[in-house]
Scaffold this motif. Sequence first.
Motif, PDB file in Angstrom:
ATOM      1  N   MET A 127       0.836  -1.194   0.000  1.00 52.88           N
ATOM      2  CA  MET A 127       0.000   0.000   0.000  1.00 52.88           C
ATOM      3  C   MET A 127       0.871   1.244   0.000  1.00 52.88           C
ATOM      4  SD  MET A 127      -3.175  -0.855   2.575  1.00 52.88           S
ATOM      5  CE  MET A 127      -4.069   0.610   2.120  1.00 52.88           C
ATOM      6  N   GLN A 128       0.293   2.339  -0.473  1.00 55.27           N
ATOM      7  CA  GLN A 128       0.970   3.629  -0.418  1.00 55.27           C
ATOM      8  C   GLN A 128      -0.072   4.731  -0.527  1.00 55.27           C
ATOM      9  OE1 GLN A 128       3.650   3.485  -3.744  1.00 55.27           O
ATOM     10  NE2 GLN A 128       2.190   4.429  -5.113  1.00 55.27           N
ATOM     11  N   ASP A 129       0.307   5.932  -0.118  1.00 54.12           N
ATOM     12  CA  ASP A 129      -0.596   7.065  -0.237  1.00 54.12           C
ATOM     13  C   ASP A 129      -0.751   7.441  -1.703  1.00 54.12           C
ATOM     14  OD1 ASP A 129      -1.196   7.517   2.503  1.00 54.12           O
ATOM     15  OD2 ASP A 129       0.796   8.367   2.781  1.00 54.12           O
ATOM     16  N   ASN A 130      -1.925   7.927  -2.056  1.00 57.49           N
ATOM     17  CA  ASN A 130      -2.222   8.332  -3.425  1.00 57.49           C
ATOM     18  C   ASN A 130      -1.814   9.791  -3.624  1.00 57.49           C
ATOM     19  OD1 ASN A 130      -3.275   8.970  -5.904  1.00 57.49           O
ATOM     20  ND2 ASN A 130      -5.405   8.477  -5.384  1.00 57.49           N
ATOM     21  N   ALA A 131      -0.662  10.023  -4.229  1.00 59.61           N
ATOM     22  CA  ALA A 131      -0.140  11.376  -4.437  1.00 59.61           C
ATOM     23  C   ALA A 131      -1.010  12.187  -5.387  1.00 59.61           C
ATOM     24  CB  ALA A 131       1.294  11.311  -4.965  1.00 59.61           C
ATOM     25  N   LYS A 132      -1.886  11.523  -6.146  1.00 60.80           N
ATOM     26  CA  LYS A 132      -2.736  12.230  -7.112  1.00 60.80           C
ATOM     27  C   LYS A 132      -4.123  12.554  -6.564  1.00 60.80           C
ATOM     28  CE  LYS A 132      -0.200  10.486 -10.992  1.00 60.80           C
ATOM     29  NZ  LYS A 132      -0.192   9.956 -12.319  1.00 60.80           N
ATOM     30  N   GLU A 133      -4.394  12.133  -5.313  1.00 60.83           N
ATOM     31  CA  GLU A 133      -5.669  12.439  -4.670  1.00 60.83           C
ATOM     32  C   GLU A 133      -5.880  13.950  -4.678  1.00 60.83           C
ATOM     33  OE1 GLU A 133      -7.655  11.737  -0.230  1.00 60.83           O
ATOM     34  OE2 GLU A 133      -5.535  11.303  -0.550  1.00 60.83           O
ATOM     35  N   LEU A 134      -7.073  14.399  -5.078  1.00 53.25           N
ATOM     36  CA  LEU A 134      -7.365  15.823  -5.185  1.00 53.25           C
ATOM     37  C   LEU A 134      -7.920  16.350  -3.864  1.00 53.25           C
ATOM     38  CD1 LEU A 134      -7.095  17.960  -7.389  1.00 53.25           C
ATOM     39  CD2 LEU A 134      -9.482  17.514  -7.993  1.00 53.25           C
TER      40      LEU A 134
ATOM     41  N   PRO B 121       4.217   1.661   8.138  1.00 55.69           N
ATOM     42  CA  PRO B 121       5.533   2.060   7.610  1.00 55.69           C
ATOM     43  C   PRO B 121       5.481   2.660   6.205  1.00 55.69           C
ATOM     44  CG  PRO B 121       5.373  -0.338   7.810  1.00 55.69           C
ATOM     45  CD  PRO B 121       4.137   0.235   8.417  1.00 55.69           C
ATOM     46  N   TRP B 122       4.399   2.440   5.461  1.00 49.95           N
ATOM     47  CA  TRP B 122       4.319   2.957   4.097  1.00 49.95           C
ATOM     48  C   TRP B 122       3.774   4.382   4.021  1.00 49.95           C
ATOM     49  CZ3 TRP B 122      -0.682   4.144   3.165  1.00 49.95           C
ATOM     50  CH2 TRP B 122      -1.664   3.400   3.822  1.00 49.95           C
ATOM     51  N   LYS B 123       3.372   4.990   5.140  1.00 45.31           N
ATOM     52  CA  LYS B 123       2.846   6.358   5.103  1.00 45.31           C
ATOM     53  C   LYS B 123       3.933   7.334   4.678  1.00 45.31           C
ATOM     54  CE  LYS B 123      -0.860   7.441   6.157  1.00 45.31           C
ATOM     55  NZ  LYS B 123      -2.008   7.566   5.260  1.00 45.31           N
ATOM     56  N   ASP B 124       3.538   8.367   3.915  1.00 40.77           N
ATOM     57  CA  ASP B 124       4.525   9.332   3.425  1.00 40.77           C
ATOM     58  C   ASP B 124       4.953  10.330   4.497  1.00 40.77           C
ATOM     59  OD1 ASP B 124       2.087  10.727   3.367  1.00 40.77           O
ATOM     60  OD2 ASP B 124       2.500  11.740   1.482  1.00 40.77           O
ATOM     61  N   ILE B 125       4.167  10.494   5.542  1.00 39.68           N
ATOM     62  CA  ILE B 125       4.509  11.402   6.637  1.00 39.68           C
ATOM     63  C   ILE B 125       4.387  10.645   7.967  1.00 39.68           C
ATOM     64  CG2 ILE B 125       3.828  13.508   7.873  1.00 39.68           C
ATOM     65  CD1 ILE B 125       2.949  14.679   5.216  1.00 39.68           C
ATOM     66  N   GLN B 126       5.427  10.734   8.803  1.00 38.87           N
ATOM     67  CA  GLN B 126       5.462  10.157  10.152  1.00 38.87           C
ATOM     68  C   GLN B 126       5.125   8.649  10.190  1.00 38.87           C
ATOM     69  OE1 GLN B 126       6.590  11.786  12.873  1.00 38.87           O
ATOM     70  NE2 GLN B 126       6.907  13.631  11.687  1.00 38.87           N
ATOM     71  N   PRO B 127       5.773   7.827   9.369  1.00 40.55           N
ATOM     72  CA  PRO B 127       5.513   6.379   9.429  1.00 40.55           C
ATOM     73  C   PRO B 127       5.965   5.800  10.774  1.00 40.55           C
ATOM     74  CG  PRO B 127       7.462   6.843   8.105  1.00 40.55           C
ATOM     75  CD  PRO B 127       6.849   8.175   8.437  1.00 40.55           C
ATOM     76  N   ASP B 128       5.297   4.734  11.187  1.00 42.41           N
ATOM     77  CA  ASP B 128       5.634   3.973  12.391  1.00 42.41           C
ATOM     78  C   ASP B 128       5.479   4.739  13.698  1.00 42.41           C
ATOM     79  OD1 ASP B 128       6.314   1.530  11.068  1.00 42.41           O
ATOM     80  OD2 ASP B 128       8.227   2.440  10.489  1.00 42.41           O
ATOM     81  N   LYS B 129       4.746   5.828  13.693  1.00 45.32           N
ATOM     82  CA  LYS B 129       4.497   6.595  14.922  1.00 45.32           C
ATOM     83  C   LYS B 129       3.044   6.414  15.338  1.00 45.32           C
ATOM     84  CE  LYS B 129       8.453   8.991  14.834  1.00 45.32           C
ATOM     85  NZ  LYS B 129       8.991  10.237  15.187  1.00 45.32           N
ATOM     86  N   TRP B 130       2.793   6.584  16.623  1.00 41.12           N
ATOM     87  CA  TRP B 130       1.434   6.527  17.147  1.00 41.12           C
ATOM     88  C   TRP B 130       0.794   7.903  16.976  1.00 41.12           C
ATOM     89  CZ3 TRP B 130      -1.179   2.253  18.811  1.00 41.12           C
ATOM     90  CH2 TRP B 130      -0.427   1.078  18.889  1.00 41.12           C
TER      91      TRP B 130
ATOM     92  N   SER C 138       4.275  21.921   9.141  1.00 39.41           N
ATOM     93  CA  SER C 138       5.538  21.188   9.262  1.00 39.41           C
ATOM     94  C   SER C 138       6.353  21.500   8.013  1.00 39.41           C
ATOM     95  CB  SER C 138       5.289  19.677   9.375  1.00 39.41           C
ATOM     96  OG  SER C 138       4.887  19.144   8.129  1.00 39.41           O
ATOM     97  N   ASN C 139       7.516  20.905   7.917  1.00 36.63           N
ATOM     98  CA  ASN C 139       8.330  21.143   6.722  1.00 36.63           C
ATOM     99  C   ASN C 139       7.737  20.463   5.482  1.00 36.63           C
ATOM    100  OD1 ASN C 139       8.904  18.525   7.493  1.00 36.63           O
ATOM    101  ND2 ASN C 139      11.084  18.666   7.041  1.00 36.63           N
ATOM    102  N   ARG C 140       6.776  19.557   5.672  1.00 37.11           N
ATOM    103  CA  ARG C 140       6.164  18.833   4.551  1.00 37.11           C
ATOM    104  C   ARG C 140       4.796  19.359   4.144  1.00 37.11           C
ATOM    105  NH1 ARG C 140       7.304  13.357   3.656  1.00 37.11           N
ATOM    106  NH2 ARG C 140       5.938  13.652   1.865  1.00 37.11           N
ATOM    107  N   ASP C 141       3.990  19.772   5.140  1.00 39.01           N
ATOM    108  CA  ASP C 141       2.634  20.195   4.778  1.00 39.01           C
ATOM    109  C   ASP C 141       2.086  21.213   5.761  1.00 39.01           C
ATOM    110  OD1 ASP C 141       0.349  17.617   5.947  1.00 39.01           O
ATOM    111  OD2 ASP C 141       2.142  18.373   6.889  1.00 39.01           O
ATOM    112  N   ARG C 142       0.933  21.758   5.372  1.00 36.94           N
ATOM    113  CA  ARG C 142       0.238  22.764   6.178  1.00 36.94           C
ATOM    114  C   ARG C 142      -1.244  22.402   6.158  1.00 36.94           C
ATOM    115  NH1 ARG C 142      -0.964  28.443   4.623  1.00 36.94           N
ATOM    116  NH2 ARG C 142      -1.372  29.508   6.581  1.00 36.94           N
ATOM    117  N   GLU C 143      -1.797  22.142   7.342  1.00 40.44           N
ATOM    118  CA  GLU C 143      -3.159  21.620   7.438  1.00 40.44           C
ATOM    119  C   GLU C 143      -4.043  22.523   8.290  1.00 40.44           C
ATOM    120  OE1 GLU C 143      -2.090  16.858   7.445  1.00 40.44           O
ATOM    121  OE2 GLU C 143      -2.283  17.885   9.382  1.00 40.44           O
ATOM    122  N   LEU C 144      -5.299  22.645   7.878  1.00 37.75           N
ATOM    123  CA  LEU C 144      -6.324  23.253   8.711  1.00 37.75           C
ATOM    124  C   LEU C 144      -7.033  22.083   9.395  1.00 37.75           C
ATOM    125  CD1 LEU C 144      -7.765  25.819   9.647  1.00 37.75           C
ATOM    126  CD2 LEU C 144      -9.376  25.492   7.744  1.00 37.75           C
TER     127      LEU C 144
END
Length: 178
Positions: free
Chosen positions: A1-8, A56-65, A108-114
């Motif tokens: 599995m992996q995250d869908n980078a093309k998800e809108l 472990p396959w998450k693109d941000i913070q894999p293997d963390k709770w 974060s250095n990777r993304d900005r979320e509301l």
Amino acid sequence: MQDNAKELLPLVDEAGHIVGCATRGECHSGSGLLHPVVHLHVFDDSGRIFLQKRPPWKDIQPDKWDTAVGGHVDYGENIDDALKREVREELGLTVFTPHFIRRYVFSSNRDRELVHVFAAITTESPKPSAETDGGQFFTTEEIAEKIGTHFFTPNFEGEYQDIILPWVKQQEINKQKI
């Protein structure tokens, strides 16, 4: 599995108004594009909080709770529908009453979320899906022991300390007044 980078995903301003759209890959590239997400903190009736382990396959913070439920709002989807979908997809919960706590911007250095933060108490047993690497309930003492050890995502640690703990304490005060 992996995250869908093309998800809108929708792009929003800090008030939550849609101002455009971009792909997940663009939003997670360090671009600073603000996109909405939902978080649900799930408690049992003894006050323990359920957390999911990020695979472990998450693109941000894999293997963390992390927060029991956390996910993007899809383009064209409203916050309530996104919350219901994410809860169903990640934990299989269908009967819950979410309480909106607050909204804030996480960067974060990777993304900005509301981030739209909710909490709920459940009597159902969460059934973590393949989108997670499992999950379990933690006591406040267990969480306190692990804060600052890189066991949790930085987002969860900040949200837990700054938003969830004060909210829980306020709920306890409200119960005493009844």
